[in-house]
Design an enzyme around this catalytic site. Structure first.
Site, short mmCIF file in Angstrom:
data_model
loop_
_atom_site.label_atom_id
_atom_site.label_comp_id
_atom_site.label_asym_id
_atom_site.label_seq_id
_atom_site.Cartn_x
_atom_site.Cartn_y
_atom_site.Cartn_z
N ASP A 12 36.25 49.00 55.22
CA ASP A 12 36.39 50.33 55.03
C ASP A 12 36.37 51.34 56.08
OD1 ASP A 12 36.61 49.98 52.02
OD2 ASP A 12 34.61 49.83 51.85
N LYS A 62 42.39 49.56 42.83
CA LYS A 62 41.80 49.85 41.55
C LYS A 62 43.01 50.36 40.72
CE LYS A 62 36.94 50.05 43.16
NZ LYS A 62 37.09 50.01 44.21
N ASN A 68 54.58 50.67 33.87
CA ASN A 68 55.53 50.83 34.84
C ASN A 68 55.00 51.16 36.42
OD1 ASN A 68 58.62 50.70 35.32
ND2 ASN A 68 58.23 53.01 35.86
N ALA A 174 23.82 47.19 51.82
CA ALA A 174 23.95 48.83 51.61
C ALA A 174 23.50 48.90 50.37
CB ALA A 174 25.20 49.33 52.12
N GLN A 175 24.13 48.52 49.32
CA GLN A 175 23.66 48.96 48.04
C GLN A 175 22.59 48.38 47.49
OE1 GLN A 175 27.41 49.35 45.26
NE2 GLN A 175 28.62 49.09 47.10
N GLY A 176 21.90 47.51 48.03
CA GLY A 176 20.39 46.72 47.57
C GLY A 176 20.68 45.37 46.92
N SER A 178 21.47 41.32 46.79
CA SER A 178 21.23 40.02 47.56
C SER A 178 22.38 38.97 47.22
CB SER A 178 19.86 39.39 47.15
OG SER A 178 19.72 38.15 47.21
N ALA A 179 22.81 38.65 48.63
CA ALA A 179 23.94 37.63 48.56
C ALA A 179 23.57 36.28 47.69
CB ALA A 179 24.47 37.29 49.85
O1 O7M Z 1 28.93 46.82 51.02
P1 O7M Z 1 29.56 48.13 50.94
O2 O7M Z 1 28.68 48.77 49.91
O3 O7M Z 1 29.60 49.00 52.28
O4 O7M Z 1 30.92 48.10 50.22
C1 O7M Z 1 31.31 47.76 49.03
C2 O7M Z 1 32.65 47.71 48.85
O5 O7M Z 1 32.88 47.16 47.68
C3 O7M Z 1 33.44 48.96 49.03
O6 O7M Z 1 34.65 48.78 49.41
C4 O7M Z 1 33.24 49.50 47.59
O7 O7M Z 1 34.54 50.30 47.53
C5 O7M Z 1 33.60 48.05 46.97
N1 O7M Z 1 33.04 48.06 45.45
C6 O7M Z 1 31.93 48.45 45.23
O8 O7M Z 1 31.11 48.67 46.03
N2 O7M Z 1 31.40 48.30 43.88
C7 O7M Z 1 32.22 47.99 42.82
O9 O7M Z 1 31.92 48.14 41.42
C8 O7M Z 1 33.65 47.70 43.09
C9 O7M Z 1 33.91 47.66 44.38
C10 O7M Z 1 35.29 47.17 44.50
O10 O7M Z 1 35.58 46.32 45.62
O11 O7M Z 1 35.93 47.20 43.77
C11 O7M Z 1 37.11 46.31 43.78
#
Ligand code: O7M
Length: 215
Positions: A12, A62, A68, A174-176, A178-179
Protein backbone atom coordinates in the site's frame (compact mmCIF):
# COMPACT_ATOMS: atom_id res chain seq x y z
CA UNK A 1 -1.23 -19.22 -5.80
CA UNK A 2 1.40 -21.69 -4.71
CA UNK A 3 1.78 -22.05 -0.94
CA UNK A 4 5.41 -21.64 0.11
CA UNK A 5 5.58 -18.99 2.82
CA UNK A 6 1.90 -18.35 3.70
CA UNK A 7 2.64 -14.64 3.39
CA UNK A 8 1.06 -12.06 1.06
CA UNK A 9 2.54 -8.56 0.96
CA UNK A 10 -0.04 -5.72 1.02
CA UNK A 11 1.87 -3.15 -1.01
CA UNK A 12 0.00 0.00 0.00
CA UNK A 13 2.77 2.45 -0.81
CA UNK A 14 1.84 5.05 -3.40
CA UNK A 15 4.89 5.43 -5.62
CA UNK A 16 6.53 3.12 -8.12
CA UNK A 17 10.10 3.44 -6.89
CA UNK A 18 9.27 2.43 -3.32
CA UNK A 19 6.90 -0.27 -4.50
CA UNK A 20 9.50 -1.95 -6.72
CA UNK A 21 12.26 -1.58 -4.11
CA UNK A 22 10.17 -3.21 -1.37
CA UNK A 23 8.77 -5.89 -3.67
CA UNK A 24 12.30 -6.80 -4.79
CA UNK A 25 13.55 -6.96 -1.21
CA UNK A 26 10.78 -9.26 0.03
CA UNK A 27 9.99 -11.33 -3.07
CA UNK A 28 11.71 -14.46 -1.73
CA UNK A 29 9.48 -14.40 1.39
CA UNK A 30 6.07 -13.73 -0.14
CA UNK A 31 3.80 -15.96 -2.23
CA UNK A 32 1.95 -13.00 -3.71
CA UNK A 33 1.77 -9.21 -3.74
CA UNK A 34 -1.58 -7.54 -3.07
CA UNK A 35 -2.01 -4.25 -4.92
CA UNK A 36 -4.95 -1.96 -4.28
CA UNK A 37 -6.22 1.56 -4.77
CA UNK A 38 -3.33 3.39 -3.02
CA UNK A 39 -0.68 2.15 -5.46
CA UNK A 40 -2.81 1.91 -8.60
CA UNK A 41 -4.28 5.38 -8.12
CA UNK A 42 -0.76 6.64 -7.46
CA UNK A 43 0.99 4.97 -10.38
CA UNK A 44 -1.61 3.52 -12.75
CA UNK A 45 -2.57 -0.06 -13.55
CA UNK A 46 0.71 -0.61 -15.42
CA UNK A 47 2.41 -1.24 -12.06
CA UNK A 48 0.65 -4.63 -11.96
CA UNK A 49 2.70 -5.97 -14.87
CA UNK A 50 5.98 -4.78 -13.35
CA UNK A 51 5.20 -6.40 -10.00
CA UNK A 52 3.95 -9.59 -11.64
CA UNK A 53 7.52 -10.21 -12.79
CA UNK A 54 8.47 -10.58 -9.12
CA UNK A 55 5.45 -12.46 -7.71
CA UNK A 56 1.82 -13.20 -8.61
CA UNK A 57 -0.32 -10.10 -8.07
CA UNK A 58 -3.67 -10.04 -6.27
CA UNK A 59 -5.67 -7.00 -7.36
CA UNK A 60 -7.55 -5.71 -4.34
CA UNK A 61 -10.30 -3.59 -5.83
CA UNK A 62 -13.00 -5.00 -3.54
CA UNK A 63 -15.26 -5.13 -6.57
CA UNK A 64 -18.83 -4.23 -5.61
CA UNK A 65 -21.09 -3.41 -8.53
CA UNK A 66 -23.68 -4.82 -10.92
CA UNK A 67 -22.63 -7.92 -12.88
CA UNK A 68 -21.81 -6.07 -16.11
CA UNK A 69 -19.59 -3.50 -14.41
CA UNK A 70 -17.91 -6.25 -12.36
CA UNK A 71 -17.18 -8.12 -15.59
CA UNK A 72 -15.54 -5.08 -17.16
CA UNK A 73 -13.41 -4.48 -14.05
CA UNK A 74 -12.27 -8.11 -13.88
CA UNK A 75 -11.39 -8.23 -17.59
CA UNK A 76 -9.36 -5.06 -17.28
CA UNK A 77 -7.49 -6.29 -14.21
CA UNK A 78 -6.70 -9.73 -15.66
CA UNK A 79 -5.56 -8.17 -18.96
CA UNK A 80 -3.22 -6.00 -16.88
CA UNK A 81 -1.50 -9.14 -15.58
CA UNK A 82 -3.12 -9.75 -12.21
CA UNK A 83 -3.32 -13.35 -11.06
CA UNK A 84 -6.34 -12.82 -8.81
CA UNK A 85 -9.01 -10.31 -7.89
CA UNK A 86 -10.69 -9.50 -4.58
CA UNK A 87 -14.41 -8.84 -4.69
CA UNK A 88 -17.11 -8.02 -2.18
CA UNK A 89 -19.97 -10.46 -1.76
CA UNK A 90 -22.71 -8.21 -0.37
CA UNK A 91 -23.68 -7.17 -3.91
CA UNK A 92 -25.21 -10.62 -4.37
CA UNK A 93 -24.76 -13.90 -6.16
CA UNK A 94 -25.23 -12.58 -9.71
CA UNK A 95 -22.42 -10.04 -9.24
CA UNK A 96 -20.12 -12.67 -7.77
CA UNK A 97 -21.01 -15.13 -10.55
CA UNK A 98 -19.93 -12.51 -13.06
CA UNK A 99 -16.44 -12.24 -11.46
CA UNK A 100 -16.07 -16.02 -11.18
CA UNK A 101 -17.05 -16.47 -14.83
CA UNK A 102 -14.41 -14.03 -16.05
CA UNK A 103 -11.82 -15.57 -13.74
CA UNK A 104 -12.59 -19.00 -15.20
CA UNK A 105 -12.21 -17.67 -18.73
CA UNK A 106 -8.79 -16.23 -17.86
CA UNK A 107 -7.83 -19.11 -15.50
CA UNK A 108 -7.38 -16.71 -12.58
CA UNK A 109 -8.51 -16.59 -8.94
CA UNK A 110 -11.32 -14.80 -7.07
CA UNK A 111 -11.32 -14.05 -3.33
CA UNK A 112 -14.47 -12.79 -1.59
CA UNK A 113 -14.47 -10.53 1.49
CA UNK A 114 -16.50 -12.06 4.35
CA UNK A 115 -15.91 -9.97 7.51
CA UNK A 116 -13.43 -7.09 7.65
CA UNK A 117 -10.60 -6.81 10.17
CA UNK A 118 -11.04 -3.28 11.51
CA UNK A 119 -13.36 -2.49 14.47
CA UNK A 120 -16.12 -1.26 12.14
CA UNK A 121 -15.93 -4.59 10.32
CA UNK A 122 -18.36 -6.07 12.83
CA UNK A 123 -21.09 -3.44 12.33
CA UNK A 124 -22.54 -4.62 9.03
CA UNK A 125 -20.43 -7.63 8.04
CA UNK A 126 -20.70 -9.73 11.22
CA UNK A 127 -24.36 -10.75 10.71
CA UNK A 128 -23.81 -11.72 7.06
CA UNK A 129 -20.23 -13.06 7.06
CA UNK A 130 -21.24 -16.73 7.19
CA UNK A 131 -23.83 -16.27 4.44
CA UNK A 132 -21.25 -14.56 2.22
CA UNK A 133 -18.74 -17.35 2.94
CA UNK A 134 -21.33 -19.97 1.95
CA UNK A 135 -22.14 -18.03 -1.22
CA UNK A 136 -18.43 -17.85 -2.10
CA UNK A 137 -18.22 -21.65 -1.79
CA UNK A 138 -21.41 -22.21 -3.80
CA UNK A 139 -20.27 -19.82 -6.54
CA UNK A 140 -16.92 -21.59 -6.99
CA UNK A 141 -14.68 -18.78 -5.74
CA UNK A 142 -11.05 -19.61 -4.98
CA UNK A 143 -11.28 -18.38 -1.43
CA UNK A 144 -12.35 -15.76 1.06
CA UNK A 145 -10.86 -12.88 3.03
CA UNK A 146 -11.36 -13.19 6.82
CA UNK A 147 -9.98 -11.15 9.74
CA UNK A 148 -6.68 -11.99 11.46
CA UNK A 149 -7.79 -9.64 14.23
CA UNK A 150 -10.46 -12.23 15.15
CA UNK A 151 -9.04 -15.74 14.76
CA UNK A 152 -12.25 -17.18 16.20
CA UNK A 153 -14.11 -15.78 13.18
CA UNK A 154 -11.59 -17.40 10.85
CA UNK A 155 -12.35 -20.67 12.63
CA UNK A 156 -16.13 -20.11 12.16
CA UNK A 157 -15.68 -19.29 8.47
CA UNK A 158 -13.41 -22.30 7.90
CA UNK A 159 -16.22 -24.53 9.23
CA UNK A 160 -18.59 -23.09 6.63
CA UNK A 161 -16.33 -23.28 3.57
CA UNK A 162 -14.58 -26.58 4.38
CA UNK A 163 -11.13 -27.35 2.99
CA UNK A 164 -11.72 -26.60 -0.68
CA UNK A 165 -11.57 -22.81 -0.43
CA UNK A 166 -8.57 -20.81 0.75
CA UNK A 167 -8.63 -18.19 3.48
CA UNK A 168 -6.41 -15.14 3.11
CA UNK A 169 -6.28 -13.07 6.27
CA UNK A 170 -5.34 -9.40 6.83
CA UNK A 171 -4.93 -7.63 10.16
CA UNK A 172 -1.56 -8.98 11.35
CA UNK A 173 0.87 -6.59 13.05
CA UNK A 174 -0.30 -2.98 12.66
CA UNK A 175 -3.95 -3.97 13.34
CA UNK A 176 -2.98 -6.19 16.28
CA UNK A 177 -3.46 -9.70 14.87
CA UNK A 178 -0.93 -12.53 15.29
CA UNK A 179 0.23 -14.42 12.20
CA UNK A 180 0.74 -17.69 14.06
CA UNK A 181 -2.65 -17.49 15.79
CA UNK A 182 -4.61 -16.95 12.59
CA UNK A 183 -2.76 -19.69 10.70
CA UNK A 184 -3.55 -22.03 13.61
CA UNK A 185 -7.19 -20.93 13.35
CA UNK A 186 -7.36 -22.12 9.73
CA UNK A 187 -6.07 -19.32 7.49
CA UNK A 188 -3.88 -20.35 4.54
CA UNK A 189 -2.13 -17.00 4.09
CA UNK A 190 -1.72 -13.84 6.10
CA UNK A 191 -1.78 -10.47 4.32
CA UNK A 192 0.69 -8.00 5.86
CA UNK A 193 1.31 -4.39 4.88
CA UNK A 194 2.66 -1.75 7.25
CA UNK A 195 4.67 -4.11 9.47
CA UNK A 196 6.71 -4.97 6.38
CA UNK A 197 6.78 -1.88 4.15
CA UNK A 198 7.30 0.59 7.03
CA UNK A 199 10.12 -1.48 8.50
CA UNK A 200 13.76 -0.36 8.17
CA UNK A 201 14.35 -3.79 6.70
CA UNK A 202 11.27 -5.12 4.90
CA UNK A 203 13.07 -8.40 4.16
CA UNK A 204 13.89 -9.00 7.84
CA UNK A 205 10.32 -8.14 8.85
CA UNK A 206 8.92 -10.55 6.26
CA UNK A 207 11.37 -13.27 7.32
CA UNK A 208 10.36 -12.87 10.99
CA UNK A 209 6.68 -13.32 10.12
CA UNK A 210 7.48 -16.43 8.06
CA UNK A 211 9.51 -17.88 10.93
CA UNK A 212 6.69 -17.16 13.37
CA UNK A 213 4.16 -19.04 11.22
CA UNK A 214 6.41 -22.03 10.42
CA UNK A 215 4.14 -22.56 7.44
O1 O7M B 1 -1.03 -4.85 7.46
P1 O7M B 1 -1.82 -3.59 7.20
O2 O7M B 1 -2.84 -3.32 8.24
O3 O7M B 1 -0.95 -2.41 6.91
O4 O7M B 1 -2.58 -3.82 5.82
C1 O7M B 1 -3.63 -4.72 5.68
C2 O7M B 1 -4.07 -4.80 4.24
O5 O7M B 1 -5.17 -5.67 4.14
C3 O7M B 1 -4.52 -3.47 3.65
O6 O7M B 1 -4.20 -3.49 2.26
C4 O7M B 1 -6.01 -3.48 3.82
O7 O7M B 1 -6.67 -2.73 2.83
C5 O7M B 1 -6.32 -4.97 3.65
N1 O7M B 1 -7.52 -5.47 4.36
C6 O7M B 1 -7.67 -5.27 5.71
O8 O7M B 1 -6.79 -4.72 6.38
N2 O7M B 1 -8.81 -5.71 6.33
C7 O7M B 1 -9.80 -6.36 5.68
O9 O7M B 1 -10.77 -6.75 6.29
C8 O7M B 1 -9.64 -6.61 4.32
C9 O7M B 1 -8.48 -6.21 3.69
C10 O7M B 1 -8.28 -6.69 2.37
O10 O7M B 1 -7.23 -6.98 1.88
O11 O7M B 1 -9.38 -6.92 1.71
C11 O7M B 1 -9.31 -7.60 0.56
Amino acid sequence: MEKKNCLILALDVTDRENALRIANEVSEYVDSIKVGYPLVLGEGLGIVKELAELAPVIADFKVADIPNTDRLICEHVFNAGADAIITHGFTGRDSLDSCVKVAEEYDRDVYVVTEMSHPGGVEFFRPVAETIAQMAADAGATGVVAPATRPERVRDIRKIIGDDLHIISPGVGAQGGSAADVINAGADWVIVGRSIYNSDSPADAAMRICNEMKC
